[in-house]
Design an enzyme around this catalytic site. Structure first.
Site, PDB file in Angstrom:
ATOM      1  CB  ALA A   1      44.555  38.454  31.996  1.00 29.27           C
TER       2      ALA A   1
ATOM      3  N   GLY B   1      42.395  35.265  35.861  1.00 33.35           N
ATOM      4  CA  GLY B   1      41.143  35.445  35.197  1.00 33.35           C
ATOM      5  C   GLY B   1      40.196  34.384  34.891  1.00 33.35           C
TER       6      GLY B   1
ATOM      7  CD  GLU C   1      40.178  37.664  38.739  1.00 30.79           C
ATOM      8  OE1 GLU C   1      40.755  37.504  37.642  1.00 30.79           O
ATOM      9  OE2 GLU C   1      40.148  38.545  39.229  1.00 30.79           O
TER      10      GLU C   1
ATOM     11  CD  GLU D   1      45.430  37.146  39.212  1.00 33.38           C
ATOM     12  OE1 GLU D   1      45.625  36.486  40.390  1.00 33.38           O
ATOM     13  OE2 GLU D   1      44.187  37.149  38.617  1.00 33.38           O
TER      14      GLU D   1
END
Ligand code: CAA
Length: 257
Positions: free
Chosen positions: A63, A108, A111, A131
C-alpha cells in the site's frame, strides 16, 4: 486509467502501472482495480487473467505509505475494507487468475498475489509482509491468507519479523507455483494461462469455487459444497463431451456450458 493497463483477449493481461513508486497501491488505484475487475468479470471472451507489475523492480511494493502517512484513523479502516473487497472480487472471479511476480511483492502486493489462484515468480522476486516496521499489520487479508498458504509458523515469522524471503525460499515454502528467469516470466505465465484456457471454463469455475470453500467454510460445509459443485458440473454439456471424448479416444471440444 494510467495506473492500470488492461490488455483484453482470451488471456487478458492487467499491469499495475506506477513503476516510479514500485507500483504501490493508493486509494485511487485500488478503486480503479475494482472497476477493471468488474469489466473483466463481464467480458465473456476473457478465459484467464494475468496480473503483473510495470517495470523490472516490483510487482507491488505494498500500500502507498506516503498516502497512508496522511490518513486519519477512519481512512485506514475504509482503505482496508476497500482492499478486502478487491481481493475477494479476484477470488470470486469465475476464471483463473495468475500473478506474474516480477520483483517486490510486499504488504498489499503479497496480499494481491495471494488473492490470485496461481503465482509464477521471477528469480528476482522478493516476498514479505513488512507492515510491522511501520507499526502496522497486514490490512488486505495477509493475516488470514498467509497462514492458509504457508502454515502458521512461517506466516508468524514473516508477519512478526517483517523480513523478506527470496523466490527460491517462496517456492520451497509453497507460496509460489513456479520460479523462472526474469525474461521468461511473462512467457511462462502465458504458457500456464494457455493450458488453463484449453480446459472447460465451466469446470474450472466450479473447481475454483470449491477450492475457495476450503478457505471460507468449515470442512463439513466445504465437503457439501463440493458435492453440489460436482453435481452442477455433472449436468453440463462439457462433462458429457469430456467423458465421451475419453471413451472415443479423441480430443474433447468444449462449449463452456
Ligand atoms: N509506498 C509508497 N512509495 C513506495 C513504496 C510504498 N509501499 N515502496 C516504494 N516506494 C517508492 C519509494 O518511496 C521511492 O520513491 P522516490 O524515488 O520518490 O523516493 C521509490 O518507490 C523507489 O523505492 P526505494 O528508493 O525505497 O527503492 P529501494 O530499492 O531502496 O527499496 C523497497 C525497495 C525495499 C521495496 C523499499 O521501497 C520499501 O521498503 N518499500 C516499502 C515496502 C512496504 O513496507 N510495504 C508495505 C506497505 S504497508 C501495506 O501494504 C499495508 C497493507 O497490508 C494493505
Amino acid at each position: 486509467m494510467e495506473d492500470l493497463i488492461l490488455e483484453n483477449g482470451e488471456i487478458a493481461l492487467l499491469t499495475i502501472n506506477r513503476p516510479k513508486a514500485l507500483n504501490a497501491l493508493n486509494r485511487r488505484l485500488v478503486e480503479n482495480l475494482a472497476k477493471v475487475l468488474r469489466d473483466v468479470r463481464h467480458d465473456q471472451a476473457v478465459r484467464v487473467l494475468i496480473i503483473t507489475g510495470a517495470g523490472d523492480r516490483a510487482f507491488v511494493a505494498g500500500a502507498d505509505i506516503a498516502a497512508m502517512s496522511e490518513m486519519i484513523a477512519v481512512d485506514g479502516l475504509e482503505f482496508s475494507r476497500l482492499g478486502h473487497r478487491v481481493m475477494q472480487t479476484i477470488e470470486d472471479l469465475p476464471i483463473p487468475v495468475i500473478a506474474a511476480v516480477n520483483g517486490f511483492a510486499l504488504g498489499g502486493g503479497l496480499e494481491l498475489a495471494m488473492a490470485c489462484d496461481l503465482i509464477v515468480a521471477s528469480e528476482k522476486a522478493r516476498f514479505g509482509q513488512p507492515e510491522i516496521n511501520l507499526a502496522l499489520i497486514p490490512g488486505f487479508g495477509g493475516t488470514q491468507r498467509l497462514p492458509h498458504r504457508i502454515g502458521h509458523a512461517r506466516a508468524r515469522e514473516l508477519i512478526m519479523t517483517g523480513e523478506m524471503i527470496d523466490a527460491k525460499t517462496a517456492l520451497e515454502w509453497g507460496l509460489v507455483n513456479k520460479v523462472v528467469a526474469a525474461e521468461q516470466l511473462l512467457p511462462e505465465a502465458r504458457n500456464l494461462a494457455a493450458k488453463l484456457a484449453g480446459k472447460s471454463g465451466l469446470a474450472l469455475r466450479q473447481a475454483k469455487a470449491a477450492l475457495r470453500a476450503s478457505f471460507t467454510m468449515e470442512e463439513d460445509a466445504g465437503l457439501r459444497f463440493e458435492q453440489s459443485a460436482f453435481g452442477l458440473v455433472f449436468a453440463s454439456a462439457d462433462r458429457v463431451e469430456g467423458t465421451k471424448a475419453f471413451v472415443e479416444k479423441r480430443q474433447p471440444k468444449w462449449r463452456h456450458k
